[in-house]
Design a protein around this motif. Structure first.
Motif, short mmCIF file in Angstrom:
data_model
loop_
_atom_site.label_atom_id
_atom_site.label_comp_id
_atom_site.label_asym_id
_atom_site.label_seq_id
_atom_site.Cartn_x
_atom_site.Cartn_y
_atom_site.Cartn_z
N PRO A 117 0.82 -1.21 0.00
CA PRO A 117 0.00 0.00 0.00
C PRO A 117 0.85 1.26 0.00
O PRO A 117 2.02 1.24 0.35
N TRP A 118 0.22 2.36 -0.38
CA TRP A 118 0.88 3.65 -0.44
C TRP A 118 1.46 4.03 0.92
O TRP A 118 0.85 3.85 1.95
N GLU A 119 2.68 4.57 0.89
CA GLU A 119 3.31 5.07 2.09
C GLU A 119 3.87 6.46 1.82
O GLU A 119 4.24 6.79 0.69
N VAL A 120 3.95 7.28 2.85
CA VAL A 120 4.38 8.67 2.67
C VAL A 120 5.80 8.74 2.15
O VAL A 120 6.14 9.56 1.31
N GLU A 121 6.67 7.82 2.62
CA GLU A 121 8.07 7.92 2.22
C GLU A 121 8.30 7.56 0.76
O GLU A 121 9.40 7.63 0.26
N ALA A 122 7.24 7.18 0.05
CA ALA A 122 7.40 6.86 -1.37
C ALA A 122 7.90 8.07 -2.15
O ALA A 122 8.58 7.92 -3.16
N GLU A 123 7.58 9.30 -1.69
CA GLU A 123 8.06 10.48 -2.40
C GLU A 123 9.57 10.52 -2.41
O GLU A 123 10.18 10.99 -3.37
N GLY A 124 10.20 10.02 -1.35
CA GLY A 124 11.66 9.95 -1.33
C GLY A 124 12.21 8.97 -2.32
O GLY A 124 13.40 8.98 -2.62
N ARG A 125 11.36 8.10 -2.85
CA ARG A 125 11.78 7.13 -3.86
C ARG A 125 11.42 7.58 -5.27
O ARG A 125 11.47 6.81 -6.21
N GLY A 126 10.98 8.83 -5.39
CA GLY A 126 10.69 9.35 -6.72
C GLY A 126 9.25 9.21 -7.13
O GLY A 126 8.95 9.20 -8.32
N VAL A 127 8.32 9.07 -6.19
CA VAL A 127 6.91 9.00 -6.50
C VAL A 127 6.24 10.22 -5.88
O VAL A 127 6.38 10.48 -4.69
N PHE A 128 5.48 10.97 -6.69
CA PHE A 128 4.98 12.27 -6.23
C PHE A 128 3.47 12.34 -6.17
O PHE A 128 2.91 13.39 -5.88
N ARG A 129 2.77 11.24 -6.47
CA ARG A 129 1.32 11.21 -6.34
C ARG A 129 0.92 9.92 -5.65
O ARG A 129 1.60 8.89 -5.77
N GLN A 130 -0.21 9.96 -4.94
CA GLN A 130 -0.66 8.77 -4.23
C GLN A 130 -1.07 7.69 -5.22
O GLN A 130 -1.80 7.93 -6.17
N MET A 131 -0.57 6.48 -4.98
CA MET A 131 -0.86 5.34 -5.84
C MET A 131 -1.65 4.31 -5.05
O MET A 131 -1.58 4.25 -3.82
N TYR A 132 -2.41 3.50 -5.76
CA TYR A 132 -3.16 2.45 -5.09
C TYR A 132 -2.22 1.41 -4.49
O TYR A 132 -2.40 0.94 -3.37
N THR A 133 -1.19 1.04 -5.24
CA THR A 133 -0.16 0.14 -4.74
C THR A 133 1.19 0.59 -5.25
O THR A 133 1.29 1.31 -6.24
N LEU A 134 2.23 0.17 -4.56
CA LEU A 134 3.60 0.36 -5.02
C LEU A 134 4.10 -1.00 -5.47
O LEU A 134 3.85 -2.01 -4.83
N SER A 135 4.83 -1.05 -6.57
CA SER A 135 5.24 -2.35 -7.11
C SER A 135 6.73 -2.37 -7.36
O SER A 135 7.30 -1.42 -7.86
N GLY A 136 7.34 -3.48 -7.00
CA GLY A 136 8.73 -3.69 -7.33
C GLY A 136 9.70 -3.28 -6.25
O GLY A 136 9.75 -2.14 -5.85
N ALA A 137 10.48 -4.24 -5.75
CA ALA A 137 11.53 -3.92 -4.79
C ALA A 137 12.55 -3.00 -5.44
O ALA A 137 12.92 -3.20 -6.60
N PRO A 138 13.03 -1.96 -4.76
CA PRO A 138 13.99 -1.03 -5.37
C PRO A 138 15.24 -1.76 -5.86
O PRO A 138 15.83 -2.57 -5.13
N GLY A 139 15.61 -1.52 -7.11
CA GLY A 139 16.81 -2.11 -7.67
C GLY A 139 16.67 -3.55 -8.12
O GLY A 139 17.68 -4.22 -8.40
N ARG A 140 15.45 -4.06 -8.24
CA ARG A 140 15.30 -5.45 -8.68
C ARG A 140 15.84 -5.60 -10.10
O ARG A 140 15.82 -4.66 -10.89
N ILE A 141 16.29 -6.80 -10.42
CA ILE A 141 17.00 -7.06 -11.68
C ILE A 141 16.18 -8.01 -12.52
O ILE A 141 15.89 -9.15 -12.10
#
Length: 344
Positions: free
Chosen positions: A56-80
């Motif tokens: 689910p959406w979390e506030v710290e997502a903006e620090g990961r480069g997301v600037f609008r509220q999303m229904y879900t966040l997908s993908g571990a950072p840096g996955r290959i």
């Protein structure tokens, strides 16, 4: 070139692979058919990601480069991401099987384990509607340099020869999913640099894939700006907005001194820039049998073009300018009309 090895026991888990840019359709989901592999054999791509599968959406997502509220966040950072056929010495985790349709969609986390030490290392995605890929967990694998011919980076002057472009229409008249994703990404960037002003696009295929969406999402009338294709092999044109290719290997955008630059996937840009999409017409009512051509007629679309709305929203969510009121209004309008076709 590199192989990826298990951080726990050191077992090699992939074939030799070289890095390429993450395709625009990496997060695309469409229909209920089985789609092909996301990446070519012998390649890998890194997804910067924004969270974990179905988180689910979390506030710290903006620090990961997301600037609008999303229904879900997908993908571990840096996955290959790698092609499924390039995976070695892994086994499925039985308790991660359920909840899908024709395959696995990764909603329960890693479903592949290292066959040597049984540590979870990757998530295979091959359910209907998903591009098939194996996402290696960046915390469970590490790259290991290996001997072998280095993958040469194609120069801009060679781009047209090596990547001649992908056709926009597939049998039996469907728009290419890769085009729908690539144009959606470009449209999001184009809106951001437009400043909310009307954008004029050149006639032809460019207009067919962009004009309807722009006319729907931007206000009519002046002031207006003009878009032109710019890049290797094209003469420079004075314009407000330049649409340039993004390198398929490095992800770099073709250097341009225009007022505003919009990147577009190289395979789509090349087709738009150099393909002659004019239709042939019969010169006479009757054609002699000995000169009659037996070429099959060109493929024609059976519907109007629609950019992939999910890819469009996901791209806008990562643009800082989406905080501007006028662009936020466009984002909300498209999101609220997800089932009615925002680009009609």
């Amino acid at each position: 070139m590199v192989v990826f090895a298990c951080t726990g026991c050191g077992a090699v888990l992939t074939a030799r692979v070289s890095q390429v840019a993450l395709p625009d359709h990496a997060g695309q989901k469409y229909g209920h058919d089985l789609l092909p592999a996301l990446l070519e054999p012998g390649t890998y791509a890194v997804d910067p990601g924004d969270g974990h599968p179905w988180q689910p959406w979390e506030v710290e997502a903006e620090g990961r480069g997301v600037f609008r509220q999303m229904y879900t966040l997908s993908g571990a950072p840096g996955r290959i991401g790698v092609a499924p056929g390039d995976v070695r010495r892994t086994m499925f985790i039985p308790e991660r099987y359920g909840g899908c349709c024709c395959g696995w969609d990764g909603r329960y986390g890693p479903n592949l384990a290292c066959a040597a030490c049984e540590c979870p290392v990757a998530t295979r995605v091959d359910d209907c509607g998903f591009w098939q890929v194996v996402w290696l967990d960046p915390g469970a694998v590490r790259p290991v340099a290996v001997d072998g011919p280095a993958c040469r980076v194609v120069g801009w002057e060679e781009l047209r020869e090596v990547h001649p472009g992908i056709p926009p229409i597939e049998q039996p008249g469907w728009w290419s999913l890769e085009w729908m994703a690539a144009i959606a990404v470009a449209l999001a960037h184009l809106l951001a640099v437009s400043g909310g002003k009307r954008v004029i696009v050149p006639d032809g295929l460019v207009a067919e894939v962009l004009r309807r969406a722009l006319d729907t999402l931007l206000p009519p009338g002046p002031p207006e700006q003009r878009l032109a294709l710019t890049g290797p092999g094209l003469s420079a044109e004075i314009t407000n907005i330049a649409m340039v290719p993004r390198h398929p290997q490095t992800g770099e955008v073709w250097p341009c001194s225009g007022e505003a630059v919009v990147p577009l996937a190289a395979d789509v840009w090349t087709y738009l820039a150099f393909n002659d999409d004019r239709q042939l017409a019969q010169a006479a009512a009757r054609m002699p049998a000995d000169v009659r051509r037996d070429d099959s007629p060109p493929l024609l679309p059976n519907s109007l073009f629609r950019p992939d709305w999910k890819v469009f929203l996901r791209t806008l969510e990562r643009l800082p300018l989406v905080g501007q009121p006028w662009l936020r209004e466009i984002y909300d309008r498209v999101k609220d009309r997800r089932y009615t076709g925002s680009f009609l």
